[in-house]
Scaffold this active site. Structure first.
Site, mmCIF file in Angstrom:
data_model
loop_
_atom_site.group_PDB
_atom_site.id
_atom_site.type_symbol
_atom_site.label_atom_id
_atom_site.label_comp_id
_atom_site.label_asym_id
_atom_site.label_seq_id
_atom_site.Cartn_x
_atom_site.Cartn_y
_atom_site.Cartn_z
ATOM 1 N N TYR A 74 47.609 -65.988 64.452
ATOM 2 C CA TYR A 74 48.694 -66.533 63.630
ATOM 3 C C TYR A 74 49.786 -67.087 64.528
ATOM 4 O O TYR A 74 50.349 -66.356 65.347
ATOM 5 C CB TYR A 74 49.263 -65.433 62.728
ATOM 6 C CG TYR A 74 50.500 -65.865 61.972
ATOM 7 C CD1 TYR A 74 50.441 -66.908 61.056
ATOM 8 C CD2 TYR A 74 51.713 -65.237 62.173
ATOM 9 C CE1 TYR A 74 51.569 -67.313 60.360
ATOM 10 C CE2 TYR A 74 52.853 -65.628 61.479
ATOM 11 C CZ TYR A 74 52.773 -66.665 60.574
ATOM 12 O OH TYR A 74 53.891 -67.061 59.896
ATOM 13 N N ASP B 211 65.046 -67.120 64.324
ATOM 14 C CA ASP B 211 64.201 -67.804 63.335
ATOM 15 C C ASP B 211 65.031 -68.127 62.092
ATOM 16 O O ASP B 211 64.927 -67.464 61.063
ATOM 17 C CB ASP B 211 63.014 -66.912 62.975
ATOM 18 C CG ASP B 211 62.054 -67.581 62.003
ATOM 19 O OD1 ASP B 211 62.064 -68.821 61.924
ATOM 20 O OD2 ASP B 211 61.314 -66.855 61.321
ATOM 21 N N ASP C 210 52.448 -71.294 60.998
ATOM 22 C CA ASP C 210 53.684 -71.326 60.222
ATOM 23 C C ASP C 210 54.241 -72.747 60.251
ATOM 24 O O ASP C 210 54.511 -73.289 61.325
ATOM 25 C CB ASP C 210 54.670 -70.341 60.863
ATOM 26 C CG ASP C 210 55.971 -70.186 60.104
ATOM 27 O OD1 ASP C 210 56.225 -70.960 59.168
ATOM 28 O OD2 ASP C 210 56.750 -69.281 60.474
ATOM 29 N N ASP D 75 56.952 -73.534 58.147
ATOM 30 C CA ASP D 75 58.280 -73.408 57.532
ATOM 31 C C ASP D 75 58.326 -74.106 56.175
ATOM 32 O O ASP D 75 57.455 -73.915 55.348
ATOM 33 C CB ASP D 75 59.351 -73.932 58.480
ATOM 34 C CG ASP D 75 59.603 -72.984 59.657
ATOM 35 O OD1 ASP D 75 59.179 -71.827 59.567
ATOM 36 O OD2 ASP D 75 60.202 -73.411 60.644
ATOM 37 N N HIS E 9 50.979 -72.604 56.492
ATOM 38 C CA HIS E 9 51.675 -72.187 55.267
ATOM 39 C C HIS E 9 53.022 -72.868 55.155
ATOM 40 O O HIS E 9 53.720 -73.103 56.134
ATOM 41 C CB HIS E 9 51.776 -70.666 55.146
ATOM 42 C CG HIS E 9 52.649 -69.956 56.127
ATOM 43 N ND1 HIS E 9 54.031 -70.016 56.085
ATOM 44 C CD2 HIS E 9 52.347 -69.119 57.148
ATOM 45 C CE1 HIS E 9 54.530 -69.252 57.037
ATOM 46 N NE2 HIS E 9 53.541 -68.713 57.707
ATOM 47 N N GLU F 72 56.653 -72.856 52.676
ATOM 48 C CA GLU F 72 57.423 -71.890 51.890
ATOM 49 C C GLU F 72 58.426 -72.594 50.981
ATOM 50 O O GLU F 72 58.818 -73.741 51.231
ATOM 51 C CB GLU F 72 58.134 -70.913 52.815
ATOM 52 C CG GLU F 72 59.153 -71.554 53.721
ATOM 53 C CD GLU F 72 59.463 -70.710 54.953
ATOM 54 O OE1 GLU F 72 60.659 -70.441 55.162
ATOM 55 O OE2 GLU F 72 58.526 -70.336 55.689
ATOM 56 N N CYS G 215 64.099 -66.363 58.517
ATOM 57 C CA CYS G 215 63.005 -65.397 58.564
ATOM 58 C C CYS G 215 62.914 -64.698 57.213
ATOM 59 O O CYS G 215 63.935 -64.335 56.611
ATOM 60 C CB CYS G 215 63.264 -64.383 59.670
ATOM 61 S SG CYS G 215 62.193 -62.917 59.609
ATOM 62 N N ARG H 95 53.591 -70.146 50.326
ATOM 63 C CA ARG H 95 54.385 -68.918 50.489
ATOM 64 C C ARG H 95 55.613 -68.981 49.586
ATOM 65 O O ARG H 95 56.310 -69.997 49.543
ATOM 66 C CB ARG H 95 54.816 -68.777 51.943
ATOM 67 C CG ARG H 95 55.941 -67.773 52.183
ATOM 68 C CD ARG H 95 56.252 -67.645 53.645
ATOM 69 N NE ARG H 95 57.635 -67.263 53.883
ATOM 70 C CZ ARG H 95 58.162 -66.981 55.077
ATOM 71 N NH1 ARG H 95 57.390 -67.044 56.148
ATOM 72 N NH2 ARG H 95 59.433 -66.655 55.195
ATOM 73 N N GLU I 203 56.020 -63.276 50.222
ATOM 74 C CA GLU I 203 56.700 -62.696 51.378
ATOM 75 C C GLU I 203 57.559 -61.487 50.985
ATOM 76 O O GLU I 203 58.218 -61.466 49.947
ATOM 77 C CB GLU I 203 57.586 -63.765 52.036
ATOM 78 C CG GLU I 203 58.473 -63.274 53.174
ATOM 79 C CD GLU I 203 57.706 -62.816 54.404
ATOM 80 O OE1 GLU I 203 56.848 -61.914 54.264
ATOM 81 O OE2 GLU I 203 57.986 -63.330 55.508
ATOM 82 N N ASN J 291 52.083 -60.278 55.030
ATOM 83 C CA ASN J 291 52.766 -60.332 56.318
ATOM 84 C C ASN J 291 53.224 -58.929 56.707
ATOM 85 O O ASN J 291 54.086 -58.349 56.041
ATOM 86 C CB ASN J 291 53.977 -61.269 56.190
ATOM 87 C CG ASN J 291 54.650 -61.551 57.520
ATOM 88 O OD1 ASN J 291 54.124 -61.227 58.578
ATOM 89 N ND2 ASN J 291 55.819 -62.161 57.463
#
Length: 298
Positions: A49, A64, A92, A94, A119, A121, A129, A164, A194, A216
């Site tokens: 990942y 982050d 990731d 974002d 992914h 989000e 984060c 996500r 998440e 996660n």
């Protein structure tokens, strides 16, 4: 199928989909550079990942909170894919780094970098984060537009698109599950709710979201550490562990520096403490200053 088609090697997405078709949990340790990728490859894991937090902290010395760009993440993905040598990389991406057209370009660039999955989000930009407070979201309609752009942009149908939702923190578990269902209906291949905050929420997500699920496992984060066998029993298909290498790297690094006479910094435990080591308070102050100015002028 012709012999030439049978001999054609599977794409990265195809290799990940083959793993997803098996009846077992995929454990994907977090990687952030060439060394961490080699360590995962040489210890027998079937997937890895690319952690946005890990790349931010270890690659750029930044918290982050949405400071990295698409091109910086894409370049790191290329390095990691090469080091992994065929092991599928889940990346990731974002918020997709902008509007739907930006999301389309993000998907194309990540795909060219060789990732197996990415992914996106439903946080507003700049994101945070998932285990920090005060996250802001876009509407489900805004996110499904981005998700559609991602699905339409991929040139390899096997590239796995993961949706996500970060709604659990600001809006509660029921809204998070509702959004996950909407994103599954919109065509996401895998769903990622998440930061569930207890085992009952982990079970509720598994029971109510009718789609392959990613969870996660953040060390010191909001989600309780849950045994792989239990996650598999509930039906989760992927467990990412973004801090599996980064957290020991930081802790052992501080211990080594302390033995050399260094003074240990004061930091909170968990993700927030990690980000404080790389300037979370300073960067947050900049963001809050201009956020407050914008509200005052409205």
């Amino acid at each position: 199928m012709s012999p030439s088609q049978q001999a054609r090697p599977a794409t990265a997405g195809g290799r990940l989909r083959a793993l997803l078709a098996q009846d077992s949990l995929i454990t994907a340790p977090g990687v952030f550079d060439g060394l961490s990728a080699h360590l995962v490859a040489r210890t027998g894991f079937s997937a890895a990942y690319l952690s946005g937090a890990g790349v931010s902290v270890a690659g750029f010395g930044l918290p982050d909170i949405g400071l990295l760009t698409q091109s910086e993440m894409t370049e790191r993905a290329r390095i990691v894919v090469t080091a992994l040598g065929g092991i599928p990389l889940i990346a990731d991406a974002d918020t997709g780094y902008g509007a739907p057209m930006n999301v389309a370009r993000t998907v194309r660039e990540y795909e060219k970098a060789g990732v197996a999955a990415l992914h996106l989000e439903d946080q507003a930009f700049p994101k945070k984060c998932g285990h920090l407070p005060d996250k802001e979201l876009v509407t489900p309609e805004e996110f499904t537009a981005k998700l559609d752009a991602a699905l339409q942009a991929r040139t390899d149908d096997d590239l796995v698109i993961i949706a996500r939702t970060d709604a659990r923190g600001p809006l509660g578990i029921d809204e998070a599950i509702d959004r996950a269902g909407r994103y599954a209906a919109a065509g996401a291949d895998v769903l990622f709710v998440e930061a569930p905050q207890n085992i009952r929420e982990i079970e509720k997500i598994a029971a109510e979201v009718d789609a392959p699920l990613l969870i996660n496992m953040v060390q010191g984060g909001l989600t309780p550490d849950t045994a792989p066998d239990r996650l598999a029993e509930l039906g989760y298909r992927i467990a990412i562990h973004p801090g599996a290498l980064l957290a020991p790297y930081v802790l052992h690094g501080l211990e080594a520096l302390g033995r050399l006479g260094g003074t240990m910094p004061q930091a909170m435990p968990g993700p927030q403490g990690l980000f404080e080591l790389v300037g979370l308070r300073e960067w947050s102050a900049i963001g809050e200053r201009y956020h407050d100015n914008a509200k005052d002028s409205a």
